[in-house]
Design an enzyme around this catalytic site. Structure first.
Site, mmCIF file in Angstrom:
data_model
loop_
_atom_site.group_PDB
_atom_site.id
_atom_site.type_symbol
_atom_site.label_atom_id
_atom_site.label_comp_id
_atom_site.label_asym_id
_atom_site.label_seq_id
_atom_site.Cartn_x
_atom_site.Cartn_y
_atom_site.Cartn_z
ATOM 1 N N GLU A 97 0.821 -1.210 0.000
ATOM 2 C CA GLU A 97 0.000 0.000 0.000
ATOM 3 C C GLU A 97 0.855 1.260 0.000
ATOM 4 O O GLU A 97 0.506 2.256 0.634
ATOM 5 C CB GLU A 97 -0.964 0.005 1.203
ATOM 6 C CG GLU A 97 -1.981 -1.116 1.171
ATOM 7 C CD GLU A 97 -3.120 -0.951 2.180
ATOM 8 O OE1 GLU A 97 -2.962 -0.202 3.161
ATOM 9 O OE2 GLU A 97 -4.170 -1.583 1.969
ATOM 10 N N GLU B 126 -6.499 -7.605 -1.168
ATOM 11 C CA GLU B 126 -7.131 -7.525 0.152
ATOM 12 C C GLU B 126 -8.595 -7.196 0.010
ATOM 13 O O GLU B 126 -8.969 -6.058 -0.261
ATOM 14 C CB GLU B 126 -6.469 -6.446 1.036
ATOM 15 C CG GLU B 126 -5.076 -6.801 1.459
ATOM 16 C CD GLU B 126 -4.553 -5.904 2.569
ATOM 17 O OE1 GLU B 126 -5.358 -5.187 3.203
ATOM 18 O OE2 GLU B 126 -3.336 -5.932 2.801
#
Ligand code: NAG
Ligand code: NAG
Ligand code: NAG
Ligand code: NAG
Ligand code: NAG
Ligand code: NAG
Ligand code: NAG
Length: 850
Positions: A195, A264
């Protein structure tokens, strides 16, 4: 309606048998022939040995369970229809001291990966260096922040040097262990960074340079599997950027040559101390996953499939020890129903579509079926066809698709593996609901205690002018740092013998207990904000003692190496007639850690250090901190074990010297904002379906059976707030109430070939029976509700209607009671009566496991 001949019981049973047989053959094929696989990809999907695949993955973090739990977790993931296990690699677990690597116990990564391989599954490995994961410091080892000149996650030479060393070490180790797919191992994907796109703006140009550097560095390790970067829209061509989120449908990577991978998909959310428990209804997760594949996705990962436990001090700042995440496997590794079962049915339906999904090179455009309804049809030149019908309306609708009408429930996707028959709808849950019971709570009694002295006492205490920073001082070897100083208060400032004042800490991370003249004043929980505590002072010299503690280090955001803990930017006493007294520049005496930590009181057994222990547990504002211990025998059976610490305050717990983690039962969730029966229709967010308002954020603590001896286990708590240890119990978690409610037309994701090519006159898919199942070793002891007809209400609160077969309970009792599991076809012939001919009927049943 006359029951179609296809609905006869024997047919359903035969279909189930064929299915089981096919699964068995498939399993044999997979288990006995784990061979080298090459991994590549194109714009549509990952390719294993040149074949495009639609892959279902789930996250299981190996240090959040014990090594003996791993085979069971992996087997349940496999049975749940997963192809891939995804995990992070936790740098601070594997390199606790620089250059000293650890792969023992819960950190035995090669062993975990081999178990996945033995189950015939693949691995998506997220090597870090940064992992988020609500893991202490995002996985960065404590020593890393003390490398001279270091700045994390940017174009910084010391950081790049350490990162490259660690990543190369991990890849080399995995290669040596033959764990990459091309070596016959399970790893098909590797992730670098995590991320980074969420924070790269903070680093400007240097961030872009770092991102490109780390992508190239990863590829240059010669792991020879595709590398991914999640949440990184700028990822270079050599690396696939992937999506994280509650929904990723319609998301596309940054280049036409890359497939849509979802790393995710949040099955729930993590919980903080003092927060209500977040949940995510399975109908909404199934909707999100089906939509992802409908709109061209090819790999999706459940974050988490098993969340597990933040044992020891591994959780990030302020998250609970439980990392349950409302995942399909609960914290204890037990199957969570209906979540696990409904997703298993979804995976079976998606697998039936796989041939058609991989056959197309380009994702087909949507076909509008209404203002809030659309279809996607995957049709290959060879004639295979699969379709998805979706509705994001909040109302049920009927849509026309290829000349036929289809009921489409609100906020749902129907899956048609032959473009005609619905074998699965995300809103129609066929899996049973299971309520876990805490059986036979056994009291743990006869506690003895040992008081922790208040303030710096040990040989390692030291003095300094001014405030020290906590992480630098403790090197994160302990949560605790003592601060102590003295203040002079003049007689005139204290007219009545005592003066009420306020102790203000400009910034405190995270929590502190405060004492004046060795008497407890109060606890402040500041989370990096200003903290204020009312205190009483007397004339003359007063001692001010503060026990500051971290509840896990920060793990999210830029500049993590600069994160501070303890008392920052000054401390002062306000409210005295003589004015504010600044104490920040005082002569302070410090102590890293507690006396009990140095004496390793948590390691004691019946005999060791007995001299330190008193027979009684006394807790007051002078004896504020206590170590308490006793012994207990392991409850019989093999169910998961949980310690009920609701009678205690805050602290840490150990069994047989192994840390169960931090506990904080006294910290309750807010009283409002919960929706126990949350409406899943409409976009989900982590605060939409909160549960357990007003309760302690966590009071059950997982005790792994692997850590126990049959008898006389030691248990030690360090208790900071007091409580009643004699009320502590240990209980066995087992399914208790089970229930299910499904309609006679509930679809069943069986291979199309198994029901169309067997002389059947119809292409109507088989209908699901009602399934009830207790855990292995248990049996169904009682049917508490049964109705074939048109019962209403939810699982646990069913209501009879006027359409009800009075034979229902008898049929269920005969089929189920005394058995571990049972399947009851939903047809009138089974019940000997059609209670309302012409109406669509369902079967609802509730039972008890024993
Ligand atoms: C990767 O392979 C290249 C070419 O064979 C080689 O030069 C390089 O040293 C290898 N890198 C590592 C980290 O093994
Ligand atoms: C859904 O149904 C409600 C009431 O039945 C109606 O008021 C509303 O307009 C409908 N919404 C849509 C999008 O059709
Ligand atoms: C600070 O206090 C300690 C302990 O009382 C003492 O040994 C030390 O000399 C003091 N330091 C200064 C600079 O006063
Ligand atoms: C208890 O501790 C002592 C001292 O460390 C050790 O010798 C003994 O084996 C321990 N007993 C048990 C049952 O673990
Ligand atoms: C637990 O024990 C029972 C027998 O008591 C056995 O049937 C069952 O398979 C066991 N379960 C596991 C997960 O080992
Ligand atoms: C069920 O209903 C039928 C008639 O509807 C009646 O004859 C029968 O006695 C009932 N059986 C029970 C067990 O109540
Ligand atoms: C980080 C991230 O992807 N967050 C997304 C999670 O999903 C919600 C709901 O779709 C989005 O609003 C967030 O942006």
């Amino acid at each position: 309606m006359v029951p179609h001949p296809y609905l006869q019981t024997w047919n359903i049973m035969a279909a189930i048998r064929i299915w089981i047989w096919m699964c068995f053959v498939l399993e044999l094929l997979l288990q006995n022939h784990v061979m080298a696989v090459t991994v590549s990809y194109d714009q549509r999907a990952l390719k294993l040995d040149g074949q495009r695949r639609m892959l279902i993955s789930g996250s299981i973090h190996y240090p959040r369970s014990t090594s003996k739990m791993w085979p069971g977790l992996i087997a349940k993931a496999k049975e749940g229809g997963l192809d891939v296990i995804q995990t992070y690699v936790f740098w601070n677990g594997h390199e606790p001291r620089k250059g000293v690597y650890n792969y023992a116990g819960r950190y035995n990564l090669p062993k975990f990966l081999r178990l996945v391989s033995e189950a015939g599954m693949y691995v998506s490995l997220r090597i870090g260096p940064y992992v988020c994961a609500e893991w202490n410091s995002g996985g960065f080892p404590a020593w890393l922040r003390f490398v001279p000149g270091i700045e994390f996650r940017t174009d910084n030479e010391p950081f790049k040097l350490e990162t490259q060393r660690f990543v190369n070490h991990v890849v080399a180790m995995l290669k040596k262990e033959m764990l990459f797919a091309w070596q016959g191992g399970p790893i098909i994907l590797a992730q670098i960074e995590n991320e980074y796109g969420n924070i790269d703006a903070s680093y400007g140009e240097a961030g872009q340079r770092y991102m490109n550097w780390i992508a190239n560095m990863a590829v240059a390790t010669n792991a020879s599997v595709p590398w991914i970067m999640c949440q990184q829209s700028q990822a270079p061509l050599s690396v696939i950027n992937t999506c994280n989120g509650f929904y990723c449908d319609g998301w596309r990577p940054n280049s036409d040559g890359k497939p849509a991978l979802w790393t995710e998909n949040w099955t729930g959310w993590f919980q903080g101390w003092g927060e209500a428990a977040p949940t995510r209804p399975v109908q909404d997760i199934a909707f999100a996953v089906a939509r992802f594949f409908q709109k061209g996705g090819s790999f999706q990962n459940y974050y988490m499939y098993h969340g597990g436990t933040n044992f020891e001090r591994t959780g990030v700042e302020s998250v609970t020890t439980s990392y349950d995440y409302d995942a399909p496997l609960d914290e204890f590794g037990d199957i969570r129903q209906p979540k696990w079962g409904h997703l298993k049915d979804l995976h079976a339906a998606l697998k039936l579509c796989e041939p058609a999904l991989v056959a197309v090179d380009i994702v087909p455009p949507h076909i509008s079926l209404g203002p809030y309804q659309e279809a996607h049809v995957y049709r290959s030149s060879s004639g295979t066809c699969a379709a998805f019908l979706a509705s994001w309306s909040k109302n049920d609708t009927v849509v026309e698709f290829q000349g036929q009408s289809y009921d489409l429930p609100a906020w749902s996707v129907s899956i048609l593996p032959d473009c005609k028959s619905v074998v699965f709808n995300t809103a129609k849950v066929g899996a049973q609901t299971v309520t876990m019971g805490m059986q036979g709570p056994i009291p743990i009694t006869n506690w003895v205690s040992s008081h922790e002295p208040l303030g710096p006492q040990l040989g390692n205490k030291f003095s300094a002018m001014g405030l020290v920073e906590q992480i630098t001082t403790t090197q994160d070897t302990t949560d605790y740092l003592w601060y102590m100083t003295t203040v002079q208060v003049s007689e005139s400032a204290v007219p009545n013998g005592t003066a009420q004042a306020t102790l203000v800490m400009s910034s405190l991370r995270d929590v502190a207990h405060t004492f004046v003249n060795y008497i407890y004043s109060g606890t402040v929980n500041a989370n990096g904000h200003q903290a204020a505590q009312a205190i009483s002072l007397r004339p003359g010299t007063n001692s001010i003692t503060i026990l500051s503690m971290t509840m896990g280090l920060q793990g999210y955001g830029p500049f993590l190496e600069k994160e501070k803990a303890g008392i920052q930017y000054g401390v002062r006493i306000e409210g005295l007639p003589s004015g504010t007294m600044e104490l920040g520049g005082n002569n302070w005496t410090y102590q890293v850690g507690l006396q009990g930590e140095y004496k390793q009181l948590y390691k004691v057994n019946e005999s060791y250090f007995s001299a330190d222990w008193d027979k009684t547990f006394e807790f007051d504002d002078r004896n504020f901190l206590s170590w308490i211990k006793t012994g207990f025998d392991t409850p019989a059976g093999n169910g998961s074990l949980a310690l009920d610490l609701s009678s205690m305050g805050k602290g840490q717990a150990w069994v047989n010297g192994l840390s169960l983690g931090r506990y904080w039962s006294s910290f309750r969730a807010q009283n409002n904002g919960c929706h126990e029966n949350c409406d899943y229709h409409g976009s989900f967010g982590q605060t939409k379906c909160l549960t357990k308002c007003g309760q302690p954020s966590q009071y059950w603590y997982h005790v792994p059976r692997q850590w126990l001896l049959p008898k006389r286990n030691s248990i030690v708590l360090f208790e900071e707030q007091g409580g009643n240890p004699e009320a502590i119990t240990i209980a066995t978690r087992m399914p208790q109430h089970i229930c299910s409610h499904i309609s006679e037309s509930h679809p069943f994701p069986l291979p199309v070939a198994s029901w169309t090519k067997r002389g059947s006159l119809t292409s109507m898919p088989p209908r699901a029976p009602l399934l009830l199942e207790c855990a292995p070793g248990q049996y169904i002891s009682r049917i508490s509700f049964a109705s074939y007809g048109t019962p209403s209400g939810d699982c646990g609160g069913f209501v009879l209607s006027s359409c009800h077969a009075n034979t229902s309970s008898d049929v269920l009792r005969k089929a189920c009671v005394g058995r571990q599991k049972c399947a009851v076809p939903i047809v009138s012939s089974i019940f000997g009566v059609d209670p309302c001919p012409g109406l669509s009927k369902s079967l609802a049943a509730a039972a008890e496991c024993a």
